[in-house]
Structure formats: structure tokens, C-alpha cells
Enzyme design. Structure first.
Site, mmCIF file in Angstrom:
data_model
loop_
_atom_site.group_PDB
_atom_site.id
_atom_site.type_symbol
_atom_site.label_atom_id
_atom_site.label_comp_id
_atom_site.label_asym_id
_atom_site.label_seq_id
_atom_site.Cartn_x
_atom_site.Cartn_y
_atom_site.Cartn_z
ATOM 1 N N LYS A 262 -10.126 3.594 11.418
ATOM 2 C CA LYS A 262 -9.088 3.876 10.412
ATOM 3 C C LYS A 262 -9.516 3.229 9.104
ATOM 4 O O LYS A 262 -9.695 2.017 9.031
ATOM 5 C CB LYS A 262 -7.729 3.332 10.863
ATOM 6 C CG LYS A 262 -6.646 3.401 9.775
ATOM 7 C CD LYS A 262 -5.285 2.860 10.246
ATOM 8 C CE LYS A 262 -4.285 2.798 9.094
ATOM 9 N NZ LYS A 262 -2.971 2.247 9.494
ATOM 10 N N ASP A 267 -2.707 0.709 1.918
ATOM 11 C CA ASP A 267 -1.547 1.369 2.506
ATOM 12 C C ASP A 267 -0.263 0.887 1.835
ATOM 13 O O ASP A 267 0.257 -0.172 2.161
ATOM 14 C CB ASP A 267 -1.501 1.083 4.021
ATOM 15 C CG ASP A 267 -0.315 1.763 4.699
ATOM 16 O OD1 ASP A 267 0.319 2.625 4.059
ATOM 17 O OD2 ASP A 267 -0.044 1.440 5.876
ATOM 18 N N LYS A 274 6.475 0.624 1.409
ATOM 19 C CA LYS A 274 6.608 -0.670 2.080
ATOM 20 C C LYS A 274 7.331 -1.651 1.156
ATOM 21 O O LYS A 274 7.242 -1.526 -0.064
ATOM 22 C CB LYS A 274 5.213 -1.236 2.378
ATOM 23 C CG LYS A 274 4.505 -0.599 3.541
ATOM 24 C CD LYS A 274 3.201 -1.322 3.817
ATOM 25 C CE LYS A 274 2.457 -0.658 4.969
ATOM 26 N NZ LYS A 274 3.159 -0.780 6.254
ATOM 27 N N ASP A 285 -6.120 -2.564 5.579
ATOM 28 C CA ASP A 285 -5.814 -1.432 6.449
ATOM 29 C C ASP A 285 -7.039 -0.544 6.710
ATOM 30 O O ASP A 285 -6.925 0.501 7.337
ATOM 31 C CB ASP A 285 -4.660 -0.607 5.850
ATOM 32 C CG ASP A 285 -3.813 0.049 6.923
ATOM 33 O OD1 ASP A 285 -3.901 -0.367 8.091
ATOM 34 O OD2 ASP A 285 -3.059 0.990 6.591
ATOM 35 N N GLU A 346 0.827 6.568 8.627
ATOM 36 C CA GLU A 346 -0.243 7.433 8.129
ATOM 37 C C GLU A 346 -1.536 7.294 8.931
ATOM 38 O O GLU A 346 -2.352 8.209 8.952
ATOM 39 C CB GLU A 346 -0.520 7.116 6.646
ATOM 40 C CG GLU A 346 -1.492 5.959 6.377
ATOM 41 C CD GLU A 346 -0.993 4.608 6.878
ATOM 42 O OE1 GLU A 346 0.230 4.476 7.090
ATOM 43 O OE2 GLU A 346 -1.810 3.699 7.079
ATOM 44 N N ARG A 348 -2.123 7.253 12.140
ATOM 45 C CA ARG A 348 -2.255 8.248 13.207
ATOM 46 C C ARG A 348 -2.511 9.639 12.635
ATOM 47 O O ARG A 348 -3.116 10.473 13.288
ATOM 48 C CB ARG A 348 -1.013 8.201 14.109
ATOM 49 C CG ARG A 348 0.267 8.491 13.405
ATOM 50 C CD ARG A 348 1.482 8.003 14.177
ATOM 51 N NE ARG A 348 1.755 6.575 13.962
ATOM 52 C CZ ARG A 348 2.762 5.910 14.512
ATOM 53 N NH1 ARG A 348 3.571 6.528 15.362
ATOM 54 N NH2 ARG A 348 2.948 4.643 14.260
HETATM 55 N N1 BES Z 1 -1.090 -0.299 8.435
HETATM 56 C C1 BES Z 1 0.200 -0.295 9.003
HETATM 57 C C2 BES Z 1 0.307 -1.198 10.220
HETATM 58 C C3 BES Z 1 0.411 -2.674 9.944
HETATM 59 C C4 BES Z 1 1.529 -3.207 9.351
HETATM 60 C C5 BES Z 1 -0.589 -3.509 10.345
HETATM 61 C C6 BES Z 1 1.622 -4.573 9.154
HETATM 62 C C7 BES Z 1 -0.504 -4.869 10.159
HETATM 63 C C8 BES Z 1 0.622 -5.395 9.555
HETATM 64 C C9 BES Z 1 0.587 1.115 9.438
HETATM 65 O O1 BES Z 1 0.091 2.136 8.666
HETATM 66 C C10 BES Z 1 2.059 1.183 9.379
HETATM 67 O O2 BES Z 1 2.600 1.080 8.309
HETATM 68 N N2 BES Z 1 2.699 1.342 10.525
HETATM 69 C C11 BES Z 1 4.118 1.372 10.589
HETATM 70 C C12 BES Z 1 4.512 2.429 11.581
HETATM 71 C C13 BES Z 1 5.977 2.751 11.567
HETATM 72 C C14 BES Z 1 6.357 3.418 10.261
HETATM 73 C C15 BES Z 1 6.277 3.650 12.736
HETATM 74 C C16 BES Z 1 4.573 -0.011 11.032
HETATM 75 O O3 BES Z 1 3.923 -0.629 11.861
HETATM 76 O O4 BES Z 1 5.585 -0.471 10.513
HETATM 77 ZN ZN ZN Z 2 -1.610 1.795 7.663
HETATM 78 MN MN MN Z 3 1.353 2.568 7.011
#
Ligand code: BES
Ligand code: ZN
Ligand code: MN
Length: 489
Positions: A262, A267, A274, A285, A346, A348
Site C-alpha cells: 500500500k 492519507d 480525518k 501510509d 482507501e 483496500r
Molecule cells: N491509513 C489508515 C489506517 C491507519 C489509521 C493506520 C491510523 C494507522 C493509524 C486507513 O486508510 C484508514 O483510514 N482506515 C480507516 C478505516 C475506516 C474508515 C473503516 C480507519 O482505520 O479508521
Molecule cells: Zn490509509
Molecule cells: Mn484512510
């Protein structure tokens, strides 16, 4: 950094620093005894004064005036035989303590460790030294890297030397690969863009004849029907890229291991923006992609006899007038339609098309590596990588590779029972599964695009970087991946 395995005589060996172990009863190993003798028992006298802490991993740097070693670093091993985890601490503590030296020679392969051999101990020592000597200096006006440039691991005799050499070779490759991954991870989002990753991949191919790089640009991805990937890419002004680094070090016709990283270079969450707190950490990310770069760099450096393809799905996730909106429905390269309920899920979306594309390499196995979910950090914290696999043997091999290197993964379920959480009223599936089991449903989403081959998914959201005072990329899971790949050769 230069790594060597060598049979040395500590009383004569010229070195800036000889690293020697001291057990719980103030006893040295063989080389330590020889150095103490050569310095007329002064090391033993120092120990009697109690200057070396009693806790395992305590260190004491002692300047020497006689003999070949300019200094001795005494390291408390504790009661021997020690465990592998204890030895790792010893390796780390001693490596950190010698970074200010230009060069060092470690005699710690002499320490007695339960269930370990000289190969493993040398591997750990070299890996620890490589990791300790790394510092991010790229963006400082005045770079002051650590001086440590040469690290030698002592072997007790010719016979052991072979084993120590093997361990040093793999450990130094793991360290190099980890540091490549750390450097890319630490670079900020305004420097490390998808185009920057493309340039890195092309540069690697230019340097090594066994590696070729192909890059798909936005236009090409559009024409291949990568609607899921493009739904993320289109919100950014930075052109996205799907990169493949194809390393052919093994037999022609041998099916490759395909790694898929990835590579979201930043992000923001997109329209599902966020919150601001610690958003800077979303420059990490792309650590999955960085680990793929780390592995590919290590493989070419080692001239490893394996076939490995490193795929990187590189894009930036931004809010804009062109960005995806919650509720949008897109068609992935596989033909499956996806309702995007949260643009922050995003990873996935870019990975599902990368997984479909990975099939074209006719892989023996596909392993994706992704900072995929915050939920994985809640589940496992920062010690373990989350591991998912559609095949038990593959899961076991990855877990065992992680155990060996201390870069550990913990298996999580991919059960069918979770799949209905991804059902959508409007499309084949939706890109989020609700609040519960967030890491699992993300993996279940990917599994739907990896049905045609042996596949594992590593969620490195908790293991790829550290926050707080020691903020920075860790280089994980490069050691695990290299161990797994080299176990296969
Ligand atoms: N890159 C993030 C995952 C992440 C967040 C890794 C914080 C480490 C610390 C990913 O793209 C993401 O935002 N995932 C969301 C998924 C949710 C919207 C279902 C998450 O984990 O909040
Ligand atoms: Zn992400
Ligand atoms: Mn994300």
C-alpha cells in the site's frame, strides 16, 4: 555500512571498540577473559567496583590504553543461557552504545543462548547494528549521521565462521532493507509522492540487470478498468502509479513471490476527512510500499536466487472537487462493484485492483503489506503485525519467519462469518464493515480479490512506525519478509 565475519584474537585485534558480555556473576566469555588478561585484569577490577549495572542490557564503555582494542564495551547478559528475546535486547543495547564509534567488533556470538546457533546470533547482531546506525538526516540543514561504518562479528573458529558469515549476510541485508523502508517512510508527503516512488523504482532497475521496472500511469490504469484504484487517485493533483519491480534471481519459469505494498503517500481521509490530531503521521501510509522497496533493494544487494515481484500501489488520498464522495459506486478491475461509504477506507480500494493485477504474474504466493486499519492497532498494539491468510501453511511460514527475526506477526481470522458485514444494498460490496472487527473486515474485503491464489495480508498499521519522542518508521516487516523469502530458496 560494511559488515564482516571474522575469527579474531581479541588481545591483538585492532578495533575502535570490542563488545564483550558479562554474566550475572561478573564472568566474561572466552574473548572477554582474554581481553581482561591482556589488560592486566583491569576489566575485572572495574566490574568489582560495580560500575556496570546489574540489569540485562546495561552497558559500560571503557577506554583501554594497551592492546589492539581502543575501548571495550561491557554488556550485561545476565544468567546464561539467556533466551532469544534476551539476546535481542543485548544486541540492540550494544549496537546503540557503539553508534558514536567509527567501527566495532562484537564478541557476543559467544554468549550462550537457548535454542539458538551462531548463525542466528550473528544475524541478530548484524541486524541490530544496521538498525542502530540509521538516522533520518535528509531534511536537516546540517546532517550529522552516526559515524559507525564498519561492524565485525567475531567467530570462535573456522568451522563457526561459515555459520557466522551466513548470519551476518542475512542480518546485514535485513538491516539494509529495513533502512531503505525507514528512509522512504520518514520522508514527508511533499517529497515522497507517487512520482518519487516511481523514480526510486526506475533507479533500482537501472542499477541492477536482474530487476526490471514497469509503471502504469493513470491513463493506463483507467484503460485496464482499475476503477477502485482510480477512485482514490482522482482526488489528488499528484499523478498516481502502479509500479512493478520484477526481480529474476531464481530459475527461469519458477513462479514468483509477489509482494503488494500500500503506497498512499499521504492519507487525509479524502472527503471523509480525518481529524487534525497526528494527521502528519499519515505520511507513513506508504510504509507497506516502503517495505516492498526495502525487500527488493536487499534482494538485489544479496543477489538472492529467487524470483520476486514487488508491486506498489501509489496514490495520494485527498479531498477535492474531483474526489470520491460517500455513496459513490465504482467498478474494480475484477468486475466487482464497490460502494464507497467512507473515503478514508482507501487502502483496500487501491489494493483490490493491485491484487487483481498481481494475478498476471502467475504468482506462487501473493503477500500484501499495508498500514490498513487503526483497528489493527487497537487489536494488537505496536508489537505484532496483523496476519491474515487464505492458506494455513503460508500463515505458519510467515509466523515462523517473524519469530526467527523478532519481527513478529499474529494470525487473525478471515472467517466467512464476517463477510456479510460488507454487504451493500446498492453494489456487490461496500468498502467498510462497521465499527466492530475493523481490521478483520478490511482483510475480508481484500480476500474477495485474492481468491485465485495463495494469499496473505499483513496489516502493519501498528508495527510500521513509532509515535511520540521516537517518532519514525521502523522498517517492519522487512526482516520478516526477507526471512520468509530466503527460507524458500
Ligand atoms: N491509513 C489508515 C489506517 C491507519 C489509521 C493506520 C491510523 C494507522 C493509524 C486507513 O486508510 C484508514 O483510514 N482506515 C480507516 C478505516 C475506516 C474508515 C473503516 C480507519 O482505520 O479508521
Ligand atoms: Zn490509509
Ligand atoms: Mn484512510
Amino acid at each position: 555500512m560494511q559488515f564482516t565475519a571474522k575469527v579474531t584474537d581479541i588481545s591483538k585485534q585492532r578495533t575502535a571498540c570490542a563488545i564483550i558480555a558479562v554474566d550475572n556473576k561478573n564472568r566474561f566469555t572466552d574473548s572477554g577473559n582474554a581481553l581482561d588478561k591482556a589488560s592486566n585484569g583491569s576489566l575485572a577490577k572495574l566490574l568489582k567496583r560495580g560500575d556496570l549495572g546489574s540489569a540485562a542490557g546495561s552497558t559500560l564503555m571503557v577506554p583501554l590504553l594497551e592492546g589492539g582494542a581502543e575501548r571495550a564495551l561491557l554488556v550485561r547478559s545476565g544468567k546464561t543461557p539467556i533466551s532469544k528475546a534476551e539476546f535481542r535486547k543485548l544486541a540492540d543495547a550494544s549496537a546503540k552504545a557503539v553508534t558514536a564509534q567509527k567501527e566495532a567488533t562484537s564478541y557476543l556470538a559467544e554468549v550462550s543462548v537457548s535454542d539458538a546457533d551462531a548463525n542466528w546470533q550473528a544475524n541478530q547482531l548484524a541486524l541490530a547494528a544496521g538498525l542502530a546506525a540509521y538516522k533520518f538526516t535528509r531534511c536537516l540543514s546540517e546532517a550529522k549521521p552516526y559515524p559507525l561504518a564498519k561492524f565485525t562479528v567475531h567467530a570462535s573458529d573456522k568451522k563457526q565462521l561459515k555459520e557466522v558469515q551466513k548470519g551476518v549476510d542475512i542480518g546485514s541485508a535485513q538491516g539494509l532493507g529495513s533502512n531503505v523502508a525507514r528512509e522512504l517512510g520518514n520522508l514527508p508527503g511533499n517529497i515522497c509522492t507517487p512520482s518519487y516512488l516511481v523514480a526510486e523504482a526506475k533507479a533500482l532497475a537501472k542499477k541492477h540487470t536482474k530487476l526490471t521496472t514497469t509503471v502504469l500511469d493513470n491513463k493506463k490504469m483507467e484503460s485496464l478498468g482499475m476503477g477502485a484504484f482510480m477512485s482514490v487517485a482522482k482526488g489528488s493533483d499528484e499523478p498516481a502509479a502502479m509500479i512493478a519491480m520484477n526481480y529474476k534471481g531464481g530459475k527461469a519459469g519458477q513462479k514468483p513471490i509477489v509482494l503488494v505494498g500500500k503506497g498512499i503517500t499521504f492519507d487525509t481521509g479524502g472527503i471523509s476527512l480525518k481529524p487534525g490530531m497526528q494527521m502528519d503521521e499519515m505520511k507513513f501510509d506508504m510504509c507497506g510500499a516502503a517495505s516492498v522497496f526495502g525487500v527488493m533493494n536487499a534482494l538485489v544487494e544479496m543477489n538472492a536466487p529467487v524470483n520476486v515481484v514487488g508491486v506498489v500501489a501509489a496514490a495520494e488520498n485527498m479531498p477535492s472537487g474531483r474526489a470520491s464522495k460517500p455513496g459513490d459506486i465504482v467498478t474494480s478491475m475484477s468486475g466487482k462493484t464497490i460502494e464507497i461509504l467512507n473515503t478514508d477506507a482507501e487502502g483496500r480500494l487501491v489494493l483490490c485492483d493491485a491484487l487483481t493485477w498481481a494475478g498476471k504474474f502467475k504468482p506462487s504466493v501473493v503477500i500484501d503489506i499495508a498500514t490498513l486499519t487503526g483497528a489493527c492497532v487497537i487489536a494488537l498494539g505496536h508489537h505484532a503485525t496483523g496476519l491474515y491468510a487464505n492458506q494455513d501453511k503460508l500463515a505458519e511460514e510467515l509466523i515462523s519467519a517473524g519469530e526467527t527475526t523478532g519481527d513478529r506477526a499474529w494470525r487473525m481470522p478471515l472467517w466467512d462469518e464476517y463477510q456479510p458485514m460488507l454487504n451493500s444494498n446498492f453494489a456487490d460490496l461496500q468498502n467498510i464493515g462497521g465499527r466492530e472487527a475493523g481490521s478483520v473486515t478490511a482483510a475480508c474485503f481484500l480476500a474477495r480479490f485474492a481468491e485465485d491464489y495463495n494469499w496473505a495480508h499483513l496489516d502493519i498499521a501498528g508495527s510500521a512506525w513509532k509515535s511520540g519522542a521516537a517518532k519514525g518508521a521502523t522498517g517492519r516487516p522487512v526482516p520478516l519478509l526477507l526471512q520468509y523469502i530466503l527460507n524458500k530458496k
